[in-house]
Design an enzyme around this catalytic site. Structure first.
Site, PDB file in Angstrom:
ATOM      1  N   LYS A   1     -14.186 -18.425  -9.552  1.00 25.92           N
ATOM      2  CA  LYS A   1     -14.959 -18.957  -8.421  1.00 25.92           C
ATOM      3  C   LYS A   1     -16.428 -18.525  -8.518  1.00 25.92           C
ATOM      4  CE  LYS A   1     -15.967 -20.643  -4.327  1.00 25.92           C
ATOM      5  NZ  LYS A   1     -16.051 -22.065  -4.026  1.00 25.92           N
TER       6      LYS A   1
ATOM      7  N   LYS B   1     -23.685 -14.890  -0.080  1.00 24.78           N
ATOM      8  CA  LYS B   1     -22.543 -13.963  -0.217  1.00 24.78           C
ATOM      9  C   LYS B   1     -21.919 -14.093  -1.611  1.00 24.78           C
ATOM     10  CE  LYS B   1     -18.726 -15.562   0.868  1.00 24.78           C
ATOM     11  NZ  LYS B   1     -17.534 -16.178   0.274  1.00 24.78           N
TER      12      LYS B   1
ATOM     13  N   SER C   1     -13.187 -16.735  -0.803  1.00 23.31           N
ATOM     14  CA  SER C   1     -13.997 -16.380  -1.978  1.00 23.31           C
ATOM     15  C   SER C   1     -14.501 -14.967  -1.766  1.00 23.31           C
ATOM     16  CB  SER C   1     -15.192 -17.328  -2.111  1.00 23.31           C
ATOM     17  OG  SER C   1     -14.789 -18.658  -2.157  1.00 23.31           O
TER      18      SER C   1
HETATM   19  N1  LIG Z   1     -17.194 -24.186   3.588  1.00 21.90           N
HETATM   20  C1  LIG Z   1     -17.083 -24.554   2.323  1.00 21.90           C
HETATM   21  O1  LIG Z   1     -17.573 -25.614   1.893  1.00 21.90           O
HETATM   22  C2  LIG Z   1     -16.319 -23.670   1.350  1.00 21.90           C
HETATM   23  C3  LIG Z   1     -15.985 -24.209   0.107  1.00 21.90           C
HETATM   24  C4  LIG Z   1     -15.262 -23.424  -0.791  1.00 21.90           C
HETATM   25  C5  LIG Z   1     -14.931 -22.113  -0.454  1.00 21.90           C
HETATM   26  N2  LIG Z   1     -15.312 -21.594   0.749  1.00 21.90           N
HETATM   27  C6  LIG Z   1     -14.943 -20.202   1.047  1.00 21.90           C
HETATM   28  O2  LIG Z   1     -13.838 -20.227   1.931  1.00 21.90           O
HETATM   29  C7  LIG Z   1     -13.916 -19.093   2.819  1.00 21.90           C
HETATM   30  C8  LIG Z   1     -13.904 -19.602   4.255  1.00 21.90           C
HETATM   31  O3  LIG Z   1     -15.031 -20.439   4.417  1.00 21.90           O
HETATM   32  P1  LIG Z   1     -15.287 -21.297   5.754  1.00 21.90           P
HETATM   33  O4  LIG Z   1     -16.425 -22.196   5.445  1.00 21.90           O
HETATM   34  O5  LIG Z   1     -14.002 -21.854   6.255  1.00 21.90           O
HETATM   35  O6  LIG Z   1     -15.791 -20.119   6.725  1.00 21.90           O
HETATM   36  P2  LIG Z   1     -15.800 -20.098   8.317  1.00 21.90           P
HETATM   37  O7  LIG Z   1     -16.756 -19.037   8.703  1.00 21.90           O
HETATM   38  O8  LIG Z   1     -15.964 -21.477   8.866  1.00 21.90           O
HETATM   39  O9  LIG Z   1     -14.282 -19.641   8.677  1.00 21.90           O
HETATM   40  C9  LIG Z   1     -13.840 -18.319   8.637  1.00 21.90           C
HETATM   41  C10 LIG Z   1     -12.803 -18.146   9.746  1.00 21.90           C
HETATM   42  O10 LIG Z   1     -12.280 -16.820   9.666  1.00 21.90           O
HETATM   43  C11 LIG Z   1     -12.125 -16.355  11.009  1.00 21.90           C
HETATM   44  N3  LIG Z   1     -12.093 -14.893  11.017  1.00 21.90           N
HETATM   45  C12 LIG Z   1     -13.087 -14.042  10.671  1.00 21.90           C
HETATM   46  N4  LIG Z   1     -12.678 -12.770  10.828  1.00 21.90           N
HETATM   47  C13 LIG Z   1     -11.396 -12.827  11.284  1.00 21.90           C
HETATM   48  C14 LIG Z   1     -10.428 -11.840  11.638  1.00 21.90           C
HETATM   49  N5  LIG Z   1     -10.717 -10.531  11.560  1.00 21.90           N
HETATM   50  N6  LIG Z   1      -9.219 -12.265  12.059  1.00 21.90           N
HETATM   51  C15 LIG Z   1      -8.912 -13.574  12.147  1.00 21.90           C
HETATM   52  N7  LIG Z   1      -9.795 -14.558  11.824  1.00 21.90           N
HETATM   53  C16 LIG Z   1     -11.009 -14.176  11.396  1.00 21.90           C
HETATM   54  C17 LIG Z   1     -13.316 -16.926  11.747  1.00 21.90           C
HETATM   55  O11 LIG Z   1     -13.116 -16.924  13.151  1.00 21.90           O
HETATM   56  C18 LIG Z   1     -13.380 -18.330  11.152  1.00 21.90           C
HETATM   57  O12 LIG Z   1     -12.599 -19.254  11.889  1.00 21.90           O
HETATM   58  C19 LIG Z   1     -15.193 -18.334   2.450  1.00 21.90           C
HETATM   59  O13 LIG Z   1     -14.874 -17.282   1.578  1.00 21.90           O
HETATM   60  C20 LIG Z   1     -16.035 -19.394   1.750  1.00 21.90           C
HETATM   61  O14 LIG Z   1     -16.962 -18.826   0.829  1.00 21.90           O
HETATM   62  C21 LIG Z   1     -15.980 -22.352   1.675  1.00 21.90           C
END
Ligand SMILES: NC(=O)c1ccc[n+]([C@@H]2O[C@H](COP(=O)([O-])OP(=O)(O)OC[C@H]3O[C@@H](n4cnc5c(N)ncnc54)[C@H](O)[C@@H]3O)[C@@H](O)[C@H]2O)c1
Length: 298
Positions: A172, A240, A97
């Site tokens: 979104k 965010k 997102s």
């Molecule tokens: N958690 C939820 O319920 C949810 C629901 C819908 C959408 N989202 C969206 O999905 C996206 C991911 O959310 P999440 O909850 O999985 O976040 P999270 O922080 O759990 O996961 C993000 C991952 O990206 C990795 N990462 C960060 N920088 C990196 C890089 N430079 N190289 C490689 N890996 C890297 C991190 O190590 C981590 O494993 C976000 O944009 C969030 O807004 C989350």
């Protein structure tokens, strides 16, 4: 021949989503700076690559599931990024997102190299990522969408093309405004009912089937009743998203007063060390004001 898929970002969402692609039989190469997450998915049959560039060099379609716009720009366009390893015809599917404008900028930079991109953010949270029942909102070219649709359907129950690149993230942002305001409204209402001496669980049972009922109410009120604010969806991630919503609205000369109000509630919770709590903890803000907790009767 089935396409080779790369997956970068194995967090709360990306890990179960990548596991569902493995279950569907895809050849999968994964990458994350969190080596434990990589090891977990590799143990289930994925290959690993050291950098996003290596992921792109070894695959046809690269999926990214990262926190926000800066991480997507770094991973896709930065040093050792996806763009360096991609070939003309590679497709990038960004499922993070992020700001719609950032999605368009990344897509433009990739297009200059003959690489196609769609933005495909999701709604549904971790439980639906695990069940492969996410709602996926896609922006991009219809032909590229058609190529990616079978892959997206391994992760989501609903996959809808909503417009050109960036439209997925606009959708979104609309989703996140509705969710945040809904949780805030539920919190305000349930704190009032509880302080008035009515059992909040009874209130939930009485109104959830009526017009006030919602998916948000069904998911979040049980968490409030249990005092369980384990994420789920973290407050800092919702901050965010609402910041991206406010920036996008202001750039378009649109006022979003309710969004601005809930943004300050989320900010107050973050200042109170609850940034890593689930966004259902919005109820804590109202509970503190009223000195009343919305909990099940013992
Ligand atoms: N958690 C939820 O319920 C949810 C629901 C819908 C959408 N989202 C969206 O999905 C996206 C991911 O959310 P999440 O909850 O999985 O976040 P999270 O922080 O759990 O996961 C993000 C991952 O990206 C990795 N990462 C960060 N920088 C990196 C890089 N430079 N190289 C490689 N890996 C890297 C991190 O190590 C981590 O494993 C976000 O944009 C969030 O807004 C989350």
């Amino acid at each position: 021949m089935s396409k080779k898929i790369g997956f970068i970002g194995l967090g709360i969402m990306g890990k179960p989503m990548s596991k569902n692609l493995l279950k569907a039989g895809y050849d999968l190469t994964v990458c994350d700076i969190n080596t434990a997450a990589v090891a977990e998915v590799v143990a289930l049959g994925a290959k690993s690559a050291a950098t996003p560039k290596d992921v792109a060099a070894q695959t046809d379609i690269v999926i990214t599931m990262l926190p926000n716009s800066p991480q997507v720009k770094t991973v896709v366009l930065g040093a050792n990024g996806v763009a360096e390893g991609a070939k003309p015809g590679t497709i990038v599917v960004d499922m993070s997102s992020i700001a719609p404008q950032a999605a368009q900028e990344v897509a433009q930079a990739l297009a200059a190299k003959g690489v196609k991109m769609i933005d495909a953010p999701v709604s549904g949270g971790e439980p639906k990522a695990i069940d492969a029942t996410l709602s996926i909102m896609v922006g991009g070219d219809a032909a590229v969408f058609a190529e990616c649709e079978p892959i997206l359907k391994c992760m989501g129950a609903s996959v809808v093309l909503v417009g050109d690149v960036g439209a997925g993230n606009v959708t979104k942002l609309a989703n996140q405004i509705v969710v945040a305001l809904n949780i805030a409204a539920v919190s305000e209402a349930f704190v009032l009912a509880t302080k008035a001496g009515v059992d909040p669980e009874a209130v939930f049972n009485a109104i959830k089937g009526g017009l006030a009922g919602s998916t948000v109410m069904n998911a979040k009120v049980p968490m409030m009743l249990d005092g369980n604010f384990k994420p789920g969806f973290r407050i800092e991630l919702h901050i965010k998203d609402l910041q991206n919503a406010l920036d996008t609205a202001h750039a378009l000369n649109v006022a979003t007063p309710l969004t601005a109000n809930v943004m300050e509630t989320l900010q107050a919770l973050k200042c109170d060390d609850m940034g890593a709590c689930d966004h259902s903890a919005i109820v804590r803000f109202y509970e503190k004001l009223a000195k009343t907790e919305v909990r099940r009767k013992a």
